[in-house]
Design an enzyme around this catalytic site. Structure first.
Site, PDB file in Angstrom:
ATOM      1  CG  HIS A  91      42.258  52.132  39.655  1.00 26.56           C
ATOM      2  ND1 HIS A  91      41.735  50.975  40.170  1.00 26.56           N
ATOM      3  CD2 HIS A  91      43.128  52.615  40.582  1.00 26.56           C
ATOM      4  CE1 HIS A  91      42.275  50.749  41.364  1.00 26.56           C
ATOM      5  NE2 HIS A  91      43.115  51.726  41.640  1.00 26.56           N
ATOM      6  CD  GLU A 131      40.273  50.087  36.984  1.00 28.46           C
ATOM      7  OE1 GLU A 131      41.317  49.597  37.427  1.00 28.46           O
ATOM      8  OE2 GLU A 131      39.228  50.216  37.653  1.00 28.46           O
ATOM      9  CG  HIS A 133      37.494  49.203  40.403  1.00 32.70           C
ATOM     10  ND1 HIS A 133      38.679  49.875  40.575  1.00 32.70           N
ATOM     11  CD2 HIS A 133      36.676  49.616  41.404  1.00 32.70           C
ATOM     12  CE1 HIS A 133      38.591  50.660  41.646  1.00 32.70           C
ATOM     13  NE2 HIS A 133      37.384  50.521  42.169  1.00 32.70           N
ATOM     14  CD  GLU A 146      38.413  44.778  39.761  1.00 32.44           C
ATOM     15  OE1 GLU A 146      38.497  44.995  38.525  1.00 32.44           O
ATOM     16  OE2 GLU A 146      39.037  45.428  40.619  1.00 32.44           O
TER      17      GLU A 146
HETATM   18 ZN   LIG Z   1      40.422  49.595  39.489  1.00 31.30          ZN
END
Ligand SMILES: [Zn+2]
Length: 335
Positions: free
Chosen positions: A61, A64, A153, A217
């Site tokens: 993404h 990020e 992420h 994450e």
């Molecule tokens: Zn992500």
């Protein structure tokens, strides 16, 4: 191939030429070879074979930024001779055009397009998913070493548990206690066990290449330069140990929290609604019977006390995941 003497500046070079970067190679004094295959796709090979094949990805993404900065610092230290590479390494910056635009994606969410799901569209992200799959396959099938994949992420929404990992659905394979122990050492506070296949990069490498793969994450999305890098010192140190061949994966999990996904809420129609406050954080806990989502002919009410939501999002196309509901679990260590 351009044997340039100018040292590689991985992230800066990637952002300067986000759509295509000429392949180039750099040989380090200790015999380590860095090969930039295309934009954001870097293979690093030590002079001697290692014990693992290690894939580290970030920027799947584009907004990020912290994971890209973590990875860039690692590559910088490799180039400077301050981090010795003892395992075959592939580093991926997933979506450079989106990173330049400071957007999650340009046309569609790249992390829904793996495992061949890219074949149904010709978007920028579909082409990129196909390219990443090819490079990943070439990397993992070039040797017999155990395969590792850490896909880094950061999240849009605040979270009651700041750092957590998603363990992709394993089908008949068993989960790895040493990997979860390693994640705990990296500052990861919780692991979510998925219960079905998905279009994520980590599911792809787990299922097709039987890698120990995780979506990780690391906290909240911020702009380039706004990340407090001291917040990522444990994961950065862990990845460096893996790259240097110093991580032995002997750690068993101690107090890391484990959650099972109890429901993957799919947006079915434009009538879809979430019944949670906009500012509510990931992992907010609800009592049994709470209405979390509704749609035409569907509602999700929590089935037990202590269920929590993760990754809620309404502006996705119908058919895509709008939220995960998780509940605490305990699993017998198998591996
Ligand atoms: Zn992500």
């Amino acid at each position: 191939m351009n044997f340039s003497v100018k040292p590689m500046r991985f992230l800066a070079d990637t952002l300067a030429q986000p759509n295509e970067t000429p392949a180039r190679e750099q040989l380090l004094p200790d015999g380590t070879t860095l090969r930039l295959l295309d934009t954001g796709l870097l293979r690093v090979s030590p002079s001697q074979p290692g014990t693992h094949r290690v894939l580290i990805s970030c920027g799947i993404h584009g907004n990020e930024t912290a994971p890209m900065e973590i990875v860039d610092a690692i590559v910088g230290d490799i180039v400077a001779g301050e981090l010795t590479v003892n395992n075959e390494l592939l580093i991926v910056i997933g979506n450079p055009p989106a990173a330049v635009a400071a957007e999650r994606f340009i046309e569609e969410n790249l992390n829904r397009l793996f495992s061949g799901k890219h074949q149904s569209s010709r978007s920028l992200e579909s082409l990129r998913a196909a390219q990443i799959e090819q490079v990943t396959e070439a990397f993992f099938t070039a040797g017999d070493e155990p395969r590792l994949h850490y896909d880094l992420h950061t999240a849009i929404r605040g979270s009651q548990i700041e750092k957590f990992a998603v363990y992709p659905y394993l089908h008949s394979r068993t989960w790895s206690a040493p990997q979860i122990g390693f994640l705990e050492q990296c500052g990861i506070e919780a692991v979510l066990f998925s219960k079905q296949p998905s279009g994520t990069y980590s599911y792809h490498t787990s299922h097709l290449h039987e890698a120990d793969s995780f979506t990780i994450e690391l906290g909240k999305v911020r702009q380039f330069g706004d990340n407090d890098m001291t917040n990522f010192s444990a994961i950065s140190a862990g990845l460096r140990r893996v790259i240097a061949g110093q991580e032995l994966f002997k750690q068993t999990p101690k107090s890391i929290k484990l959650f099972a996904v109890v429901e993957e809420v799919i947006k079915r129609s434009e009538a879809f609604q979430l019944h949670i406050p906009a500012e509510a954080k990931n992992f907010t806990e609800y009592p049994k019977g709470s209405l979390l989502a509704s749609d035409e002919g569907y509602e999700y009410r929590t089935q037990q006390d202590g269920e929590r939501f993760v990754f809620p999002i309404t502006n996705v196309p119908p058919g895509q995941r709008a939220m995960l509901v998780v509940a605490p679990t305990e699993l017998d260590p198998i591996d």
